[in-house]
Design a protein around this motif. Structure first.
Motif: not given
Length: 160
Positions: A1-11
């Motif tokens: 479900m890749y709709k409305n992607i609002m963020q990319l995150a790293w640790v």
């Protein structure tokens, strides 16, 4: 479900060093760091992280350093030796417009047997969960329903 992607995150093992990487090597000049950021989980626990946040265009960037609580989903992406600097991609986040949409997605993942690592809340009714989609796409997928207070907070973050 890749709709409305609002963020990319790293640790990372060091949020301040990771911020410098993004500033000096990736051109994200303005990033805000929040230490001891605490989120609650449905089971009554908590997630404590140091987190750096900024927008690049309309996309939010998040850098997470796990601190304590239910943070295994972040730590398992990092080296065992925490003195070794690491910065690794962790998840994409999609946002739902309604709590009903959020609850349907959560129920769908559970019905399909996908592990939900953390199910929690923030603000005045915001919700989040992480689906363990690493076997399919090599990263976690986070989903959020943002309450109005959280939307207002996010609007104060640095823009690049």
């Amino acid at each position: 479900m890749y709709k409305n992607i609002m963020q990319l995150a790293w640790v990372t093992t060091d949020v301040h060093r990771a911020v410098k990487v993004f500033q000096e090597e990736q051109g994200v000049a303005s990033i805000e760091v929040f230490e001891g950021f605490t989120l609650s989980t449905v089971g009554g626990g908590e997630v404590v992280i140091d987190v750096a946040l900024a927008y690049v265009g309309d996309m939010q960037f998040e850098i997470i350093q796990p601190v304590s609580g239910e943070v295994d989903l972040y730590r398992r992406h990092l080296p065992v030796d925490r003195s070794e600097f690491a910065l690794r991609f962790h998840h994409m986040c999609s946002s739902f417009d309604t709590l009903d949409e959020y609850e349907r997605a959560l129920a769908d993942y559970r019905a399909r047997g996908v592990t939900v690592e953390v199910d929690g809340g923030f603000g005045e009714g915001g919700r989040f969960f992480y689906a363990d989609t690493r076997n399919q796409v090599d990263h976690y997928q986070e989903y959020v329903y943002l309450d109005e207070a959280t939307k207002q907070f996010l609007n104060t973050l640095p823009r690049n």
